[in-house]
Design a protein around this motif. Sequence first.
Motif, mmCIF file in Angstrom:
data_model
loop_
_atom_site.group_PDB
_atom_site.id
_atom_site.type_symbol
_atom_site.label_atom_id
_atom_site.label_comp_id
_atom_site.label_asym_id
_atom_site.label_seq_id
_atom_site.Cartn_x
_atom_site.Cartn_y
_atom_site.Cartn_z
ATOM 1 N N PRO A 1 -12.755 11.031 -10.551
ATOM 2 C CA PRO A 1 -11.622 11.377 -9.981
ATOM 3 C C PRO A 1 -11.470 11.821 -8.452
ATOM 4 N N PRO A 2 -11.023 11.215 -7.972
ATOM 5 C CA PRO A 2 -10.744 11.489 -6.381
ATOM 6 C C PRO A 2 -10.533 13.021 -6.786
ATOM 7 N N PRO A 3 -10.374 13.705 -5.779
ATOM 8 C CA PRO A 3 -9.882 15.242 -5.537
ATOM 9 C C PRO A 3 -8.062 14.958 -5.183
ATOM 10 N N ALA A 4 -7.032 15.935 -5.878
ATOM 11 C CA ALA A 4 -5.994 15.614 -5.476
ATOM 12 C C ALA A 4 -5.328 16.184 -3.752
ATOM 13 N N VAL A 5 -5.319 15.903 -3.361
ATOM 14 C CA VAL A 5 -4.581 16.328 -1.669
ATOM 15 C C VAL A 5 -3.871 16.541 -2.011
ATOM 16 N N PRO A 6 -2.376 17.216 -1.238
ATOM 17 C CA PRO A 6 -1.829 17.739 -1.242
ATOM 18 C C PRO A 6 -1.332 17.222 -0.144
ATOM 19 N N PRO A 7 0.771 16.584 -1.028
ATOM 20 C CA PRO A 7 0.937 15.974 0.464
ATOM 21 C C PRO A 7 1.628 16.650 1.726
ATOM 22 N N VAL A 8 0.911 16.176 2.563
ATOM 23 C CA VAL A 8 1.192 16.552 4.157
ATOM 24 C C VAL A 8 3.247 15.936 4.853
ATOM 25 N N VAL A 9 3.114 17.637 5.063
ATOM 26 C CA VAL A 9 5.466 17.455 5.248
ATOM 27 C C VAL A 9 5.014 16.902 6.678
ATOM 28 N N PRO A 10 5.586 15.948 7.168
ATOM 29 C CA PRO A 10 6.051 15.805 8.431
ATOM 30 C C PRO A 10 6.767 16.278 9.402
ATOM 31 N N ALA A 11 5.885 16.928 10.403
ATOM 32 C CA ALA A 11 6.828 18.145 11.908
ATOM 33 C C ALA A 11 7.928 17.389 12.131
ATOM 34 N N LYS A 12 9.029 17.831 11.959
ATOM 35 C CA LYS A 12 9.964 17.659 12.211
ATOM 36 C C LYS A 12 10.287 16.718 14.055
ATOM 37 N N ARG A 13 11.109 15.397 14.402
ATOM 38 C CA ARG A 13 10.633 14.588 14.708
ATOM 39 C C ARG A 13 11.547 14.575 16.196
ATOM 40 N N ASP A 14 11.543 14.348 16.886
ATOM 41 C CA ASP A 14 12.761 14.296 18.356
ATOM 42 C C ASP A 14 13.108 13.263 17.097
ATOM 43 N N SER A 15 15.104 12.897 18.064
ATOM 44 C CA SER A 15 15.738 12.001 17.836
ATOM 45 C C SER A 15 15.444 10.439 18.702
ATOM 46 N N PHE A 16 14.965 10.780 19.425
ATOM 47 C CA PHE A 16 13.847 9.446 20.419
ATOM 48 C C PHE A 16 12.757 8.591 19.910
ATOM 49 N N ALA A 17 12.441 9.951 18.779
ATOM 50 C CA ALA A 17 11.251 9.115 18.170
ATOM 51 C C ALA A 17 11.679 8.093 17.826
ATOM 52 N N SER A 18 9.949 6.738 17.385
ATOM 53 C CA SER A 18 10.228 5.843 16.668
ATOM 54 C C SER A 18 10.124 5.608 15.178
ATOM 55 N N THR A 19 11.159 4.831 14.594
ATOM 56 C CA THR A 19 11.488 5.590 13.463
ATOM 57 C C THR A 19 10.898 5.102 12.331
ATOM 58 N N SER A 20 10.203 3.406 13.087
ATOM 59 C CA SER A 20 9.197 2.289 12.441
ATOM 60 C C SER A 20 8.087 3.404 11.342
ATOM 61 N N SER A 21 7.521 4.911 11.850
ATOM 62 C CA SER A 21 6.104 5.108 11.543
ATOM 63 C C SER A 21 6.270 4.790 9.420
ATOM 64 N N LYS A 22 4.564 4.304 9.439
ATOM 65 C CA LYS A 22 4.812 4.226 8.061
ATOM 66 C C LYS A 22 4.458 5.827 6.914
ATOM 67 N N THR A 23 5.580 5.866 6.039
ATOM 68 C CA THR A 23 5.565 7.604 5.020
ATOM 69 C C THR A 23 4.759 7.235 4.221
ATOM 70 N N ASP A 24 3.501 6.136 3.598
ATOM 71 C CA ASP A 24 3.086 6.144 2.882
ATOM 72 C C ASP A 24 1.387 5.700 2.969
ATOM 73 N N GLY A 25 0.569 5.691 2.102
ATOM 74 C CA GLY A 25 -1.670 5.398 2.547
ATOM 75 C C GLY A 25 -1.585 4.244 1.969
ATOM 76 N N LYS A 26 -0.468 3.296 1.460
ATOM 77 C CA LYS A 26 -0.883 2.219 0.522
ATOM 78 C C LYS A 26 -0.464 1.202 2.613
ATOM 79 N N SER A 27 0.673 1.298 2.610
ATOM 80 C CA SER A 27 0.947 0.298 3.642
ATOM 81 C C SER A 27 -0.546 1.101 4.756
ATOM 82 N N ASP A 28 -0.431 1.937 5.142
ATOM 83 C CA ASP A 28 -1.916 1.785 5.905
ATOM 84 C C ASP A 28 -2.861 1.310 5.556
ATOM 85 N N GLU A 29 -3.653 1.078 4.296
ATOM 86 C CA GLU A 29 -4.976 0.183 3.498
ATOM 87 C C GLU A 29 -4.036 -1.105 3.785
#
Length: 129
Positions: free
Chosen positions: A78-106
């Motif tokens: 089985p693949p090693p467990a990877v701890p979840p990455v906590v995203p850094a605090k975002r600026d209010s002007f930053a884009s909100t359309s970034s992907k949050t899960d690895g599935k959509s990246d794949e």
Amino acid sequence: MASRSSIQATTMNPSTSSSSLSPTIVALADPPLRTMDGPAMDYFLIELVNTLRTSSAVAIARNKKIEQEMIDSGLLQPPPAVPPVVPAKRDSFASTSSKTDGKSDEEEEGLRLRLEAIGVHVGSNIAER
């Protein structure tokens, strides 16, 4: 024997000049171009991306299922467990359309690879011509 008229007889005759080739030979040497309507091509390209996105998702799900079956049967570790990455605090002007899960990246990576393969194939055919 009766003599027959053939392409070889007309093209191999040394008395004929090179400008008097038969229409059949000219058609074979320079085939007609295949054209397509512009809006139809746009429609096919739009649908192509959606179809490839779905195809990529199905292929990823199939690969994950096979991988899980192999892990369950003991063929893979089985693949090693990877701890979840906590995203850094975002600026209010930053884009909100970034992907949050690895599935959509794949899925996006699978789509990108499929589109790139089609581009390479089309580009090589254009360069060959």
